[in-house]
Write an enzyme that holds these catalytic residues in place. Structure first.
Site, PDB file in Angstrom:
ATOM      1  NE  ARG A 183      33.604  -1.430 -15.766  1.00  0.00           N
ATOM      2  CZ  ARG A 183      32.969  -2.457 -16.307  1.00  0.00           C
ATOM      3  NH1 ARG A 183      32.305  -2.317 -17.417  1.00  0.00           N
ATOM      4  NH2 ARG A 183      32.998  -3.646 -15.734  1.00  0.00           N
ATOM      5  CB  CYS A 233      33.622   0.997 -20.904  1.00  0.00           C
ATOM      6  SG  CYS A 233      32.892   0.710 -19.305  1.00  0.00           S
ATOM      7  CE  LYS A 267      28.583 -10.814 -19.686  1.00  0.00           C
ATOM      8  NZ  LYS A 267      29.653  -9.855 -19.383  1.00  0.00           N
ATOM      9  CG  ASN A 268      30.128 -11.074 -15.555  1.00  0.00           C
ATOM     10  OD1 ASN A 268      30.417 -10.912 -16.738  1.00  0.00           O
ATOM     11  ND2 ASN A 268      29.446 -10.181 -14.850  1.00  0.00           N
ATOM     12  CG  ASP A 323      26.235  -6.529 -13.907  1.00  0.00           C
ATOM     13  OD1 ASP A 323      26.604  -5.363 -14.164  1.00  0.00           O
ATOM     14  OD2 ASP A 323      27.016  -7.500 -13.916  1.00  0.00           O
ATOM     15  CG  LEU A 358      41.325  -0.940  -6.793  1.00  0.00           C
ATOM     16  CD1 LEU A 358      39.897  -1.302  -6.411  1.00  0.00           C
ATOM     17  CD2 LEU A 358      42.059  -0.351  -5.588  1.00  0.00           C
ATOM     18  NE  ARG A 375      30.517  -7.217 -24.590  1.00  0.00           N
ATOM     19  CZ  ARG A 375      31.201  -6.345 -23.873  1.00  0.00           C
ATOM     20  NH1 ARG A 375      31.015  -5.059 -24.061  1.00  0.00           N
ATOM     21  NH2 ARG A 375      32.069  -6.731 -22.975  1.00  0.00           N
ATOM     22  NE  ARG A 427      36.465  -2.651 -17.024  1.00  0.00           N
ATOM     23  CZ  ARG A 427      37.421  -1.923 -16.452  1.00  0.00           C
ATOM     24  NH1 ARG A 427      37.880  -0.872 -17.062  1.00  0.00           N
ATOM     25  NH2 ARG A 427      37.903  -2.247 -15.280  1.00  0.00           N
TER      26      ARG A 427
HETATM   27  C1  UD1 Z   1      32.490  -6.970 -12.815  1.00  0.00           C
HETATM   28  C2  UD1 Z   1      31.484  -7.539 -13.781  1.00  0.00           C
HETATM   29  C3  UD1 Z   1      30.445  -6.499 -14.171  1.00  0.00           C
HETATM   30  C4  UD1 Z   1      29.801  -5.893 -12.915  1.00  0.00           C
HETATM   31  C5  UD1 Z   1      30.873  -5.408 -11.937  1.00  0.00           C
HETATM   32  C6  UD1 Z   1      30.278  -4.950 -10.602  1.00  0.00           C
HETATM   33  C7  UD1 Z   1      32.798  -9.201 -14.961  1.00  0.00           C
HETATM   34  C8  UD1 Z   1      33.448  -9.613 -16.238  1.00  0.00           C
HETATM   35  N1  UD1 Z   1      32.192  -8.019 -14.965  1.00  0.00           N
HETATM   36  O1  UD1 Z   1      33.169  -5.913 -13.496  1.00  0.00           O
HETATM   37  O2  UD1 Z   1      29.453  -7.113 -14.981  1.00  0.00           O
HETATM   38  O3  UD1 Z   1      28.983  -4.805 -13.290  1.00  0.00           O
HETATM   39  O4  UD1 Z   1      31.813  -6.465 -11.644  1.00  0.00           O
HETATM   40  O5  UD1 Z   1      29.519  -5.976 -10.042  1.00  0.00           O
HETATM   41  O6  UD1 Z   1      32.806  -9.935 -13.979  1.00  0.00           O
HETATM   42  N2  UD1 Z   1      37.449   0.018  -9.662  1.00  0.00           N
HETATM   43  C9  UD1 Z   1      38.501   0.877  -9.422  1.00  0.00           C
HETATM   44  N3  UD1 Z   1      39.771   0.408  -9.641  1.00  0.00           N
HETATM   45  C10 UD1 Z   1      40.018  -0.861 -10.081  1.00  0.00           C
HETATM   46  C11 UD1 Z   1      38.929  -1.737 -10.299  1.00  0.00           C
HETATM   47  C12 UD1 Z   1      37.647  -1.271 -10.079  1.00  0.00           C
HETATM   48  O7  UD1 Z   1      38.313   2.033  -9.049  1.00  0.00           O
HETATM   49  O8  UD1 Z   1      41.183  -1.222 -10.260  1.00  0.00           O
HETATM   50  C13 UD1 Z   1      36.072   0.493  -9.442  1.00  0.00           C
HETATM   51  C14 UD1 Z   1      35.252   0.468 -10.735  1.00  0.00           C
HETATM   52  O9  UD1 Z   1      35.453   1.629 -11.521  1.00  0.00           O
HETATM   53  C15 UD1 Z   1      33.842   0.377 -10.181  1.00  0.00           C
HETATM   54  C16 UD1 Z   1      34.026  -0.479  -8.929  1.00  0.00           C
HETATM   55  O10 UD1 Z   1      35.413  -0.416  -8.598  1.00  0.00           O
HETATM   56  O11 UD1 Z   1      33.370   1.652  -9.820  1.00  0.00           O
HETATM   57  C17 UD1 Z   1      33.627  -1.933  -9.076  1.00  0.00           C
HETATM   58  O12 UD1 Z   1      34.218  -2.454 -10.245  1.00  0.00           O
HETATM   59  P1  UD1 Z   1      34.647  -3.996 -10.376  1.00  0.00           P
HETATM   60  O13 UD1 Z   1      34.014  -4.767  -9.267  1.00  0.00           O
HETATM   61  O14 UD1 Z   1      36.116  -4.065 -10.534  1.00  0.00           O
HETATM   62  O15 UD1 Z   1      33.957  -4.381 -11.739  1.00  0.00           O
HETATM   63  P2  UD1 Z   1      34.523  -5.310 -12.885  1.00  0.00           P
HETATM   64  O16 UD1 Z   1      35.331  -6.432 -12.316  1.00  0.00           O
HETATM   65  O17 UD1 Z   1      35.143  -4.474 -13.953  1.00  0.00           O
END
Ligand code: UD1
Length: 421
Positions: free
Chosen positions: A123, A118, A22-23, A308, A127, A400, A94
């Site tokens: 989240r 969420c 999915k991801n 996850d 970045l 989902r 998201r």
């Molecule tokens: C993706 C996965 C999700 C998984 C996560 C971590 C998808 C669609 N989803 O989510 O299933 O749980 O990676 O492996 O691929 N953060 C910031 N600022 C940002 C972006 C992220 O502070 O701009 C923080 C987040 O709050 C979190 C951490 O970085 O604490 C990691 O998040 P991130 O790797 O970005 O997760 P997602 O891409 O949202």
């Protein structure tokens, strides 16, 4: 609203086919925005998140054909006719934010709703925004939307991420593929789904080096084309069924998984007392220990133990022969499954980011409610092992991320069905 009803206590025995990731697909699909040519993706799971992404891309002007029978999605954006990703769609999922980078790169403009918090944490998307600004986009935040403009196109740059983010890395790679000049991404996330996106983009004509490393270099192109690409298998679904075998003391063969599981997960599974044998494209899983061993786990970015799989692992450890510790280091609020597991007889306490899990001899079926995808499936695992009947509400979370969950488990002997209440 649908519920899942499980009568627990049956060891799983049989074969399960693992679906496409999915991801990975949620990042591969927006890559179609980058080109006017067709992109055909195969091994795409039939999940509500995929349907949501299809709908979003359609609103932007892409032609999207999803065939669940063949697991293929055909995407083509001859012309982008809309630049806006609405709040109603981004708040649902998201990953919708992943259209931002490709939209600005192809059209010079985008307006995407900020996702907000969420269930599993705040989240942020800072970045993603920092990287786009570095690439020369002008950003304006108003009324809950980020408006991005780059009328003369994006320009390659050096991006140093302070922490590794999967989504921000993916958004930046896609945007930089159509920027002028070279982009260097340091401290990039290196999850396999990012490697899959890079493979697809390279097949589309992008120039990207550093796959599976924290240091990615992209030579921007003026245009890229279409391709056919097969998504990798879902390593989180794979890990979930491994743990389903463990919690029921079952024996299952997991098929369709080329890359297997990462070392961090495998080591913990072996320490716990599971037997995992790897063959080409399949894993044979067995767990016949009377009680499983307790573990100490910290979730980390890849190649560490995946957040996850944290909830599912906790369900299994709730029945371990001793006390386990889990430190959730990625998301600050990812323990919503804990009160529900405790209602089933588990003994878990939370202090900050740490959970202490004192193993109990048995779980007892109960009515439980889930708040996110992985928490829901952890309750399914608990229900498979519990004495008596477990009813899990809010099944839409499971839909989902888990294709044919009840059918796959029932085919291995589980007493599980979906009911409309
Ligand atoms: C993706 C996965 C999700 C998984 C996560 C971590 C998808 C669609 N989803 O989510 O299933 O749980 O990676 O492996 O691929 N953060 C910031 N600022 C940002 C972006 C992220 O502070 O701009 C923080 C987040 O709050 C979190 C951490 O970085 O604490 C990691 O998040 P991130 O790797 O970005 O997760 P997602 O891409 O949202």
């Amino acid at each position: 609203m649908d519920s899942i009803v499980i009568n627990g206590g049956v060891p799983l025995r049989g074969e399960i086919y693992i679906a496409g990731a999915k991801n990975a697909c949620l990042a591969l699909m927006p890559a179609a925005i980058l080109t006017s040519e067709p992109l055909t993706l195969s091994n795409v799971p039939n999940l509500t998140d995929i349907i949501t992404m299809s709908q979003l891309l359609s609103t932007l002007g892409l032609k999207v054909e999803h065939n669940p029978q063949t697991s293929e999605v055909n995407l083509q954006g001859k012309k982008i006719t809309c630049y806006k990703a609405d709040y109603d769609i981004v708040r649902k999922m998201r990953a919708s934010f992943l259209v931002l980078g490709p939209l600005v790169a192809r059209t010079g403009q985008a307006e995407v709703s900020l996702p907000g918090g969420c269930a599993i944490g705040a989240r942020a998307v800072d970045l993603h925004l920092m990287a786009l600004e570095k690439l020369g986009a002008q950003l304006e935040l108003s009324n809950g939307y980020v408006k991005a403009q780059a009328p003369r196109g994006l320009k390659g740059s050096v991006i140093n991420f302070p922490v590794r983010s999967v989504g921000a890395t993916e958004n930046t790679i896609m945007a930089a593929s159509l920027a002028t000049g070279e982009t260097a991404i340091n401290n990039a996330a290196c999850e396999p789904e990012i490697g899959d996106l890079i493979d697809c983009l390279v097949a589309m004509g992008a120039k990207i080096e550093g796959k599976n490393t924290g240091s990615i270099r992209i030579q921007g192109q003026t245009s890229i084309g279409g391709t056919r690409h097969q998504a990798i298998h879902d390593r989180i679904e794979l890990g979930t069924y491994c743990l389903a075998a463990a919690i029921t003391r079952g024996e299952v063969t997991l098929k369709g998984c080329k890359q297997g599981l990462n070392e961090a997960f495998l080591n913990k599974a072996k320490q716990m007392g599971m037997h995992i044998e790897s063959e080409p494209n399949q894993l044979n899983i067995k767990c016949n220990a009377d009680r499983i061993n307790p573990l100490t786990i910290s979730t980390e970015p890849y190649p560490g133990f995946p957040t996850d799989l944290q909830a599912q692992m906790m369900a299994v450890l709730s029945l371990a022969n001793g006390t386990s510790e889990i430190d959730e280091r990625i998301f600050e609020n990812r323990f919503m499954h804990v009160p529900e597991l405790n209602r089933m007889g588990a003994d878990i306490q939370i202090t900050g980011s740490k959970a202490t899990i004192r193993g109990v001899r048995k779980l007892i079926g109960a009515q439980v409610m889930a708040t996110d995808l992985r928490a829901s499936v952890a309750l399914v695992l608990a229900g498979l092992a519990a004495h008596g009947t477990t009813t899990i509400r809010r099944v839409y979370h499971l839909d989902r991320g888990y294709e044919k969950l009840e059918q796959k488990l029932a085919a291995c002997g589980a007493n599980i069905k979906r009911e409309q209440l």
